[in-house]
Design a protein around this motif. Structure first.
Motif, mmCIF file in Angstrom:
data_model
loop_
_atom_site.group_PDB
_atom_site.id
_atom_site.type_symbol
_atom_site.label_atom_id
_atom_site.label_comp_id
_atom_site.label_asym_id
_atom_site.label_seq_id
_atom_site.Cartn_x
_atom_site.Cartn_y
_atom_site.Cartn_z
ATOM 1 N N ASN A 108 0.802 -1.210 0.000
ATOM 2 C CA ASN A 108 0.000 0.000 0.000
ATOM 3 C C ASN A 108 0.837 1.262 0.000
ATOM 4 O O ASN A 108 1.770 1.395 0.778
ATOM 5 N N ALA A 109 0.482 2.161 -0.891
ATOM 6 C CA ALA A 109 1.245 3.398 -1.023
ATOM 7 C C ALA A 109 0.549 4.525 -0.264
ATOM 8 O O ALA A 109 -0.655 4.500 -0.052
ATOM 9 N N THR A 110 1.351 5.476 0.132
ATOM 10 C CA THR A 110 0.816 6.680 0.761
ATOM 11 C C THR A 110 0.613 7.728 -0.318
ATOM 12 O O THR A 110 1.532 8.035 -1.080
ATOM 13 N N VAL B 220 3.762 6.980 -2.481
ATOM 14 C CA VAL B 220 5.113 6.573 -2.100
ATOM 15 C C VAL B 220 5.040 5.359 -1.181
ATOM 16 O O VAL B 220 4.107 5.229 -0.386
ATOM 17 N N ILE B 221 6.027 4.470 -1.322
ATOM 18 C CA ILE B 221 6.100 3.339 -0.399
ATOM 19 C C ILE B 221 7.473 3.327 0.267
ATOM 20 O O ILE B 221 8.412 3.998 -0.180
#
Lengths: 121, 767, 171
Positions: C55-57, C69-70
């Motif tokens: 899961n990316a932010t 971003v991860i």
């Protein structure tokens, strides 16, 4: 086996210059930051020639040379003084302390190397 | 390291030396003169000169040389260090620093003729000595390298020319050398073999060892030397007598005082030259040569040499016969000299006490040398990054342990707590490696004070306290600009002119004190001046005129004082070239805030002001308020948060069309819907029940950030977004949370300015 | 998709590139991947690693092809939805997707793709200029085209993947 040189100078620049010039000439170079460090490194590295600055903190070059000359071993190692000071007093003092020779900074790598060759066994 | 890298090292070292120099000179001015400090100052300049010489940086060498000469006068006699001279040296230090920087950046050469003359006059550096440095410098230019003994050889030639027709020796053609070492020769690490080796390079060498003085073994003193040599160098006519003797003199230069030496030349056709140089002449040459450099002073008489004779010899060489007549040459080279070597091994055994002593002496100092080491800053940065990983991983582990439902008091829980405290310690330890004293930055401020003083005609001295307080290098780098501004401001606006001060019963010279200290995990830096303090009437008048405050506003004294940090505020009655136009304290506030710090001022009319700034100890880690908003986890730097509260019904008012504000005590502050502002969510329909963080931005802006909830407050590791992406407005950086997810760190000031200043304008009007 | 190929494993699969004296027939290795039914590739030397989706932010004020971003072992890694970047339909990131971590100069970022399919040895004779294509948007993101037997594979121009400042402001 390449000959070993111990170079003692408080200036990192000068130390690196010495290492640079002497390594290029095939010497195995050990560096020390002042006289006290020099004494330790002297025992560790058992050099063929020592080059030392005079004006250094903690233990200056004169004291360093005197201390080397008082050592039980390694006391006859040739010691070249490398200094910007050319005052005869200093020269005389260095000689009285037991210096083998003088090189006045700034030095030419070639002259430096030939001076080292001159006193090395 | 290649030469370029060494040069880089040189300039880094120069920067260190300049700090040493400035610190030392300041100490001499404030604490009085002591030889230790003078020596360290001398060493700093000396070291710059040495390195500069190696790189043939002529300008730098020249000025450093003049500087060194001036310092040498103080070094010889501390009484020579008058205040005016020390102040001149401080200015010279500025120039030296400028030259270093200009040399490093290959910029325009710095004009230093004026200060050079000043130094020469103030230190009464005589003509002769002035010539001398020039000589030295010319040497540096023409022959960047010189071995002193080569110079000595020249002198030898001249003198030798006067000596030639004398005597008449026997023996083979060539140069006849009589050489009798003194014990000191061996003690100084010389070896006749090496000298012979060099002689042999000039021509064919015949050496004869004279063992006549050798006593019987029982009478032998291992420290003495009993051998002497007769040497004949046949150059086959290749070297004339002058050149040859010069060369031989060179070879023996380093041992000149450690032996009896004479050199003579026998021409091949049977004509013979008498002995020319003897030991005394040799020393004479030595001294004369040095004399030519203008450095002869009352020297200690060397033990082995008669002081008068050499001087005479220098002026008019004496014709002294050789003390020993060379023996008939022998066809063999000298064998090894085991007897001469023997003392080497025994000398200390005879003096065990002394040996012990010297052994102990260095040991004592060893501790000192171990006090600091130089480490590549990249290695430290890498360590700090890893430390960041450790902090994150520990947080992850802790979170997982908690999630498994393990009790805090269980073995795992206790071990985890220990790990956490260890991590904290490692973190502090690692950060301490990169921590540096603020001293170098502080020292630069002395110069700022001097410059402002000379530009404004004011008198002020800068004092320090706590300059060894340490803070992360990243913070130090950012400290210089705001500090420079504040110091300028303190002198330019704070300190009164000498006349005004005297009239007010103060000493003509003002004092600015720069203080650093640690306080609750931050570094606090104060700039205290004993000047006039803030003219509140004028500040208020100015603020009203510029629309910074509304006429109705009822401000406390402190609030008025802090108005000087408002944008575009400048109270200077005359705009000096020092403080500049319009660039005022708001710039300071901005740069301090960009470092995660705050700045404020307290002032007492007539007695001075205290600027105070508080900064984080590092830019690698910050204290963050972890909040939830629009399904995102966000971090707001605690340093931006003034207070937190929750919104009740009726707290929020709509101004105009869109702008929502809330009343906080007697102020209206704009409401920022964080999720909407960042594009994560739609506009909130109601703010009731929302959590508010009152945050402070730039230019006195305050805003109410509305979020869903506050989770906790914790230290977070700062990770750059720019390194792999780019800057995003409203976002300062990112961090990695305990669950491994990335959370964004908000740039409160940026978000507030994005939110636009409409609301603030309203605020100004409503007050 | 358990396709966790690592770049370290790749050379082992293709041992041809060992000519010590820089032989004339030097080949280059490419890693190929799929977005829906299309095949693309990048030079293996630009590839750092391949990893599964996490899961990316989300980042505010960023273009739609920037997924977020991860955390890549402490590095903030921007993830680009290559499909959206090439002007195709945006992906809906899931466990099935794969991230190819690439490096362009100093910047490291991830490309979200459907699956990694192959590692190819490509000789100079197999590389072509990018031909005229219908979609001009896609074309500008391609560096070269590799033709191997019946397959035609576009090489993605990695240096154009990260948006410029202007592009970001326009978004």
């Amino acid at each position: 086996m390449s000959k070993k040189v111990l170079a003692v100078d408080d200036s990192r620049t000068m130390r690196e210059m010495l290492r640079h010039s002497l390594s290029a000439a095939g010497f195995d170079v050990t560096l020390a930051e002042d006289g006290a460090d020099g004494l330790i490194k002297l025992k560790e590295s058992d050099p063929d020639v020592v080059i030392t600055d005079i004006n250094m903190p903690v233990m200056d070059g004169f004291e360093f040379i005197e201390n080397v000359r008082k050592l039980k071993e390694l006391n006859r190692v040739p010691i070249l003084v490398l200094s910007t000071e050319s005052h005869p007093d200093k020269k005389r003092r260095a000689q009285q302390a037991g210096a083998t020779g003088w090189i006045v900074k700034p030095f030419d790598p070639e002259k430096l190397v030939s001076a080292v060759h001159r006193v090395s066994p | 390291m290649n030469l370029d890298e060494i040069k880089e090292t040189f300039f880094i070292e120069c920067a260190d030396q300049m700090v040493e120099l400035e610190t030392g000179l300041n100490t001499l001015v404030t604490d009085g003169v002591d030889i230790e400090t003078v020596n360290s100052v001398f060493r700093a300049v000396h070291s710059v000169k040495g390195g500069a010489g190696a790189f043939e940086l002529t300008n730098l060498v020249n000025f450093a040389h003049v500087f060194e000469n001036a310092l040498d006068i103080i070094r010889v006699d501390l009484g020579e260090a008058t205040d005016s001279r020390l102040n001149l040296l401080l200015r010279a230090a500025d120039v030296l620093n400028d030259i270093v920087v200009a040399t490093r950046d290959e910029g325009e050469p710095i004009e230093c003729a004026e200060i050079t003359t000043e130094l020469a006059q103030a230190f009464d550096i005589s003509e002769v000595e002035e010539d001398d440095p020039d000589d030295a410098i010319n040497n540096f230019q023409a022959v960047p390298i010189s071995i002193m003994d080569l110079d000595l050889g020249d002198g030898g030639d001249e003198d030798a020319s006067g000596d030639f027709d004398l005597g008449g020796g026997d023996g083979a053609p060539g140069f006849h050398v009589s050489f009798e070492p003194k014990p000191g020769l061996y003690l100084n690490g010389h070896d006749p073999q090496k000298l012979f080796r060099e002689l042999a390079e000039l021509g064919s060498l015949t050496a004869t060892c004279d063992v006549d003085k050798m006593p019987v073994l029982s009478a032998m003193n291992p420290d003495d030397n009993y051998l002497s040599w007769s040497l004949v160098v046949d150059t086959d006519g290749e070297l004339d007598s002058n050149t040859g003797e010069g060369k031989i003199t060179e070879i023996f230069d380093w041992v000149s005082t450690e032996c009896e030496l004479s050199i003579s030349y026998h021409a091949a056709e049977g004509g013979a030259d008498g002995p020319s140089d003897n030991f005394d002449d040799f020393i004479g040459d030595d001294l004369m040569d040095i004399g030519e450099e203008g450095e002869v002073e009352g020297e200690e008489a060397p033990a082995e040499a008669d002081l008068d004779a050499p001087l005479e010899g220098a002026a008019a060489p004496e014709e002294t016969p050789a003390e020993e007549t060379p023996e008939a040459p022998m066809a063999e080279e000298t064998p090894e000299t085991p007897i001469a070597e023997a003392p080497t091994a025994e000398v200390v055994e005879l003096k065990p006490a002394e040996a012990e002593e010297t052994k102990a002496a260095p040991k004592k100092v060893v501790k000192k040398t171990a006090q600091s080491i130089r480490v590549d800053s990249e290695r430290v940065d890498r360590l700090i990054n890893l430390m960041g990983e450790l902090v994150i991983n520990e947080a992850m582990l802790a979170e997982r342990i908690t999630n498994t439902g393990v009790a805090l008091g269980s073995e795992v829980g206790v071990a985890m707590a220990e790990l956490q405290s260890l991590t904290r310690e490692i973190q502090n330890g690692v950060m301490a490696i990169r921590a540096q004293p603020v001293k170098p930055v502080f020292m630069r401020m002395s110069r700022v004070v001097r410059e402002v003083c000379s530009a404004t005609g004011k008198k002020a001295v800068l004092e320090f306290d706590g300059e060894n307080t340490e803070v992360d290098t990243t913070v130090i780098e950012g400290l210089s600009d705001p500090l420079t501004h504040m110091i300028r401001n303190a002198v330019d606006h704070g300190i009164e002119s000498p006349e005004v001060r005297l009239a007010a019963g103060k000493p003509a010279q003002g004092v600015v004190k720069l203080v650093a200290m640690h306080a609750s995990g931050r570094i606090v830096i104060e700039i205290r001046d004993d000047g006039a303090g803030i003219n509140r009437e004028r500040v208020l008048e100015m603020a009203l005129k510029k629309g910074i405050v509304s006429p109705e506003a009822n401000l406390t004294d402190n609030e008025i004082d802090n108005l000087i940090f408002a944008a575009g505020f400048s109270t200077a009655e005359t705009i000096t070239d020092v403080s500049g136009r319009g660039v005022g304290m708001d710039v300071v506030r901005q740069s301090v805030q960009s470092l995660g710090g705050r700045v404020s001022i307290t002032s007492t009319p007539g007695h001075g002001s205290v600027f105070s700034m508080s900064l984080p100890l590092t830019l690698a880690i910050l204290d963050g308020m972890i909040v939830k908003e629009a399904d995102q986890t966000l971090v707001i730097p605690v340093s931006s948060v003034l207070e937190t509260l929750s919104l009740q019904e009726g707290d929020v008012t709509t101004l105009g069309n869109e702008d929502k504000v809330m009343q906080l005590r007697d102020k209206l502050i704009p409401i920022v819907d964080v999720g909407y502002e960042l594009g994560f969510a739609k506009k909130r329909e109601t703010f009731t029940g929302g959590t508010v963080l009152v945050v402070e931005g730039e230019k006195d802006c305050v805003g109410a950030f509305v979020v869903d909830s506050i989770m906790e407050q914790q230290q977070v590791v700062i990770k750059s977004l720019e390194s792999n992406y780019q800057r995003i407005s409203g976002i300062a950086a990112a961090t990695i949370l305990g669950n491994g997810r990335i959370a964004l760190i908000l740039d409160a000031a940026d978000i507030l300015s994005l939110h636009d200043t409409d609301a603030n304008n309203n605020l100004a009007k409503t007050g | 998709m358990t396709d966790e190929t690592t770049p370290e494993a790749a050379p082992a699969a293709a041992p041809t590139k060992v000519a010590p004296t820089g032989a004339v027939t030097a080949t280059e290795e490419y890693i190929t991947f799929r977005i829906r039914d299309q095949e693309f590739c990048v030079e293996i030397t630009s590839t750092r690693e391949i990893r599964g989706w996490s899961n990316a932010t989300r980042l505010p004020h960023s273009p739609d092809y920037l997924v977020g971003v991860i955390n890549l072992r402490g590095t903030i890694l921007p993830i680009i939805d290559l499909s959206a970047r090439l002007g195709l339909e945006p992906s809906e990131p899931s466990e099935r997707h794969v991230i190819i971590v690439v490096q362009v100069e100093e910047k490291i970022f991830g490309l979200l793709v459907d699956a990694v399919s192959d590692i190819l040895d490509v000789g100079p004779d197999q590389i072509r200029q990018v031909p005229e294509m219908n979609s001009s948007q896609a074309k500008e993101f391609f560096k070269r085209v590799i033709v191997i037997e019946e397959r035609i594979i576009c090489e993605v121009a990695l240096d154009l993947m990260i948006p410029t400042q202007e592009a970001q402001q326009a978004a």
